[in-house]
Motif scaffolding. Sequence first.
Motif, PDB file in Angstrom:
ATOM      1  N   ASP A   1       0.814  -1.219   0.000  1.00  0.00           N
ATOM      2  CA  ASP A   1       0.000   0.000   0.000  1.00  0.00           C
ATOM      3  C   ASP A   1       0.848   1.268   0.000  1.00  0.00           C
ATOM      4  N   GLY A   2       1.942   1.236  -0.758  1.00  0.00           N
ATOM      5  CA  GLY A   2       2.794   2.413  -0.870  1.00  0.00           C
ATOM      6  C   GLY A   2       3.772   2.605   0.263  1.00  0.00           C
ATOM      7  N   VAL A   3       3.806   1.655   1.222  1.00  0.00           N
ATOM      8  CA  VAL A   3       4.671   1.777   2.400  1.00  0.00           C
ATOM      9  C   VAL A   3       5.860   0.832   2.283  1.00  0.00           C
ATOM     10  N   GLU A   4       7.045   1.328   2.639  1.00  0.00           N
ATOM     11  CA  GLU A   4       8.247   0.506   2.781  1.00  0.00           C
ATOM     12  C   GLU A   4       8.973   0.960   4.037  1.00  0.00           C
ATOM     13  N   VAL A   5       9.613   0.003   4.713  1.00  0.00           N
ATOM     14  CA  VAL A   5      10.363   0.300   5.931  1.00  0.00           C
ATOM     15  C   VAL A   5      11.763  -0.266   5.785  1.00  0.00           C
ATOM     16  N   PHE A   6      12.768   0.508   6.216  1.00  0.00           N
ATOM     17  CA  PHE A   6      14.151   0.085   6.084  1.00  0.00           C
ATOM     18  C   PHE A   6      14.865   0.199   7.431  1.00  0.00           C
ATOM     19  N   PHE A   7      15.650  -0.828   7.745  1.00  0.00           N
ATOM     20  CA  PHE A   7      16.524  -0.821   8.906  1.00  0.00           C
ATOM     21  C   PHE A   7      17.957  -0.822   8.386  1.00  0.00           C
ATOM     22  N   GLY A  43      18.953   0.377   5.680  1.00  0.00           N
ATOM     23  CA  GLY A  43      18.890   0.054   4.259  1.00  0.00           C
ATOM     24  C   GLY A  43      18.339  -1.306   3.943  1.00  0.00           C
ATOM     25  N   ASN A  44      18.140  -2.157   4.952  1.00  0.00           N
ATOM     26  CA  ASN A  44      17.579  -3.488   4.726  1.00  0.00           C
ATOM     27  C   ASN A  44      16.055  -3.413   4.750  1.00  0.00           C
ATOM     28  N   PRO A  45      15.384  -3.849   3.696  1.00  0.00           N
ATOM     29  CA  PRO A  45      13.919  -3.767   3.673  1.00  0.00           C
ATOM     30  C   PRO A  45      13.296  -4.732   4.672  1.00  0.00           C
ATOM     31  N   ALA A  46      12.262  -4.267   5.358  1.00  0.00           N
ATOM     32  CA  ALA A  46      11.603  -5.065   6.386  1.00  0.00           C
ATOM     33  C   ALA A  46      10.280  -5.616   5.875  1.00  0.00           C
ATOM     34  N   PRO A  47       9.980  -6.891   6.121  1.00  0.00           N
ATOM     35  CA  PRO A  47       8.654  -7.427   5.798  1.00  0.00           C
ATOM     36  C   PRO A  47       7.567  -6.677   6.579  1.00  0.00           C
ATOM     37  N   LEU A  48       6.433  -6.464   5.933  1.00  0.00           N
ATOM     38  CA  LEU A  48       5.336  -5.707   6.527  1.00  0.00           C
ATOM     39  C   LEU A  48       4.095  -6.581   6.650  1.00  0.00           C
ATOM     40  N   TYR A  49       3.325  -6.388   7.758  1.00  0.00           N
ATOM     41  CA  TYR A  49       2.049  -7.106   7.829  1.00  0.00           C
ATOM     42  C   TYR A  49       0.880  -6.213   8.214  1.00  0.00           C
ATOM     43  N   TYR A  50       1.150  -4.937   8.575  1.00  0.00           N
ATOM     44  CA  TYR A  50       0.057  -4.003   8.805  1.00  0.00           C
ATOM     45  C   TYR A  50       0.570  -2.594   8.544  1.00  0.00           C
ATOM     46  N   ALA A  92       6.073  -4.269  11.394  1.00  0.00           N
ATOM     47  CA  ALA A  92       7.121  -4.803  10.517  1.00  0.00           C
ATOM     48  C   ALA A  92       7.938  -5.833  11.273  1.00  0.00           C
ATOM     49  N   ILE A  93       8.765  -6.550  10.529  1.00  0.00           N
ATOM     50  CA  ILE A  93       9.651  -7.556  11.109  1.00  0.00           C
ATOM     51  C   ILE A  93      11.080  -7.087  10.881  1.00  0.00           C
ATOM     52  N   VAL A  94      11.820  -6.926  11.952  1.00  0.00           N
ATOM     53  CA  VAL A  94      13.191  -6.421  11.851  1.00  0.00           C
ATOM     54  C   VAL A  94      14.028  -7.415  11.037  1.00  0.00           C
ATOM     55  N   PRO A  95      14.698  -6.976   9.987  1.00  0.00           N
ATOM     56  CA  PRO A  95      15.518  -7.900   9.195  1.00  0.00           C
ATOM     57  C   PRO A  95      16.605  -8.558  10.053  1.00  0.00           C
ATOM     58  N   TYR A  96      16.824  -9.830   9.800  1.00  0.00           N
ATOM     59  CA  TYR A  96      17.874 -10.548  10.537  1.00  0.00           C
ATOM     60  C   TYR A  96      19.261  -9.967  10.266  1.00  0.00           C
ATOM     61  N   GLU A  97      19.399  -9.224   9.158  1.00  0.00           N
ATOM     62  CA  GLU A  97      20.703  -8.693   8.778  1.00  0.00           C
ATOM     63  C   GLU A  97      21.231  -7.643   9.757  1.00  0.00           C
ATOM     64  N   VAL A  98      20.402  -7.155  10.698  1.00  0.00           N
ATOM     65  CA  VAL A  98      20.892  -6.166  11.660  1.00  0.00           C
ATOM     66  C   VAL A  98      21.716  -6.814  12.767  1.00  0.00           C
ATOM     67  N   ALA A  99      21.767  -8.147  12.806  1.00  0.00           N
ATOM     68  CA  ALA A  99      22.533  -8.846  13.847  1.00  0.00           C
ATOM     69  C   ALA A  99      23.977  -8.361  13.844  1.00  0.00           C
TER      70      ALA A  99
END
Length: 805
Positions: free
Chosen positions: A620-626, A628-635, A643-650
């Motif tokens: 719906d036009g929304v993107e979230v980045f941690f 620069g890593n794109p985060a999966p969205l569910y609402y 959103a779900i924090v990307p595992y790449e931030v470890a």
Amino acid sequence: MRLPLCLFTAIPLCVAIASAQTAPTLAVDAGASRHAISPYIYGINEYADNGLASIMRIPLRRFGGDATTSYNWRIDVSNSASDWYFINGAQTSGSTAGLPNGSSFDLFHEANLQTGALSLGTISLMDWTPKDDSSCSFSVAKYGAQQEVDPYASDCGNGLMSGTGDQIVNDPNDAYQPMAQTYPGDWVAYLINRYGKAGAGGVTLWSMDNEPEWWYGVHTDIFQKLGTFDDTMARNLRLAQALKAADPGALVTGPVPSGWLGYFYSRTDMASGWGTSPYQYWDNPKDQAAHGGLPWLAYYLQQMQQFEQQHGYRLLDVLDLHGYLLPDTLETWSSQNNDAPGDAALETLRMTSTRALWDPNYIVPNSNPTDNDYDNSGNVVAPQLIPRMQQWVDQYYPGTKLGITEYWWHALGSITGAIAQADVLGIFGQQALDYGTLWGPPASTDPGAFAFKIFLNYDGNGSQFGGTSVSATTSDPDTLSIFAAQRVDSALTVLVLNKTTSAIGDTISLANFTAAGTAQVWQYSQTNLADIVQMPNINVSGNSLTTTFPAYSMTLLVVPQAQSAMSVPQPAIATVASAASYDSSGVSPGEIVAIYGQGLGPANGALSQPANGIWGTSFDGVEVFFNGNPAPLYYVSQTQVNAIVPYEVAGQNTVNVVVVYQGNASAPAQAAVAPSKTAIFTGNASGHGQGAILNQDFSLNSPANPAPRGQYVFIYGTGEGVTTPPGVDGRISGTPLPSVNLQCSAMIGDETAAINYCGEAPGATAGLVQVNALIPESVTPGGAVPVTVTIGGVASQPGVTVAVK
């Protein structure tokens, strides 16, 4: 005496050197030539991490090369082929007791999962595979004296008879065993069982072997004949079908020729040309002639299209080739001088010869005529590699993607090698290549690493070059080359490479873009080879900007779009909190979070749905980045995004969180990163009270339906951190189920509860943790017994309860 290189190569090189200080005409048009830039052009060939993953996210890594043609996945052994005396050798130095578990390929793939990279594996098309980790193919004791022997294993020779140089015809059984027809399917099935299918934790891409035109020679111990169109095609069809049968979602790439000769001819063609006057590889292509006169890659595409027409499904997904088009003077110098950059003329040749990838007027300036790129009539032609291959794809098998999975302009330890590499990456994006993997990647401190970083993480916080290429032109690419792209936040990113020894002041005209007024300037140059440096902002005056490009430099200009040109107000983040406990003190890898603020999304909230087992990163036009890593969205909604924090931030200490809505980006909100941020979901979504818990019979736990003592309850939470196998961003969990890496425990009442499972919840998104806890018999029953889960020393929030009877 060494003469200037331009006296015996192409005249344009002399012109480029002489006119290096002349400012070219530079223009960017954000409304023209728009197309997506594939993130997978920034890939590398690499079996183990050499530090690049610590400074940026590399999106694609390849497990390929000569050694993979003879790789036995069951025992983790390859034969060194002609690269080193045809000797079998183990690919890992650790214990072999658990193989194939823990093989070098497993470790390669797991490292990719941890960093969010796709894996490109290689399927051998040979009939033989190594039988052990020590045998060699050309024993001196068995076959006699040879021209060379391994200095560390004197019984292993190079397969050429001493004195005559004749090729020894060996018995493949000396070092190999016949490869079972089920080999590729068995390997893919093993990997699916261990990691999941392609796109859901498994291996995404599989290459059909490596450089078939040189099998006879490099792998002459198991491929003892000249290659032909028919034989190579048959092997590709057979093995690709087996792979697709094992994992239909996996992508097949092929046929992986090494360079110009392999694009057009089989080894039979080359030998036929070399064997008759005028003794040129191109002169008598009898194999090609027997197949309609088509170049090998054109024929390959045609046959793959016929397969789809006959069988109803696509077998080939990517036309895969190697791009070794370097002028021979550079290739020879690099091999003889430990990859040093060379003199000024060689450095200029390196930076300008990248035109072989795209320019229809660029003839590669080889010093030896036999190294030239000839057509069937003996004419030297411009390779224009990417447009030529795209034309063949369009003509013979439309829809096939294009990959260059080996290339190397050398000297990545120098600034000029870095500029050449950055030029290649810019060309890949500008020319709409789909996949690219560098052979011989640099160390993280080499200048060549910054050629990647200026595209992938120029500021150290995950900021990247844009994902939509736009028109960028220069009147002299040998002096200043230019590339431009627009990001999801609408900013225009412009990269200018100065290939000369002098600073150049120049103006870039901008069209079809409304700038915010100033542009950020990021530079990598000889002034500081240890970092990309942010310079003072520059003004954008009207429809142009003017600046100076230092000698031998990369300059990235980041031009924000004016708010007046945006379709929605700028989003503003207030807090980033756990979606279970609402703790806003930080995030952990894979955690499900709620982002609160204003203007984050559409006025009417909406729940997204997973597609093909994965939650998407744009909705719906929304993107979230941690970072620069794109985060999966569910609402998504105007005031809240889940959103779900990307595992790449470890492993990172902090991350910048950015919400983009309709191309308008929020200011970054910084969040601390912890290995775990354990939290339990609650029934009323308040973070307190009755936990989101199931009884052993899978009924919902509640005061009206308490769990008996001595039975298990299933507790659901988030913030567990990294897992084994590594979690996949947004994946719906299935076989295999990742388990939590950190120590996991639970308390029910004042008693320690035994745990028999702590990992991803089956059938739910990655990031939702399930803890199976046994209610101790000694717990005092009640409708609101305190429950706590501790992962990695971090306890879940207080005030969560479970009902016990």
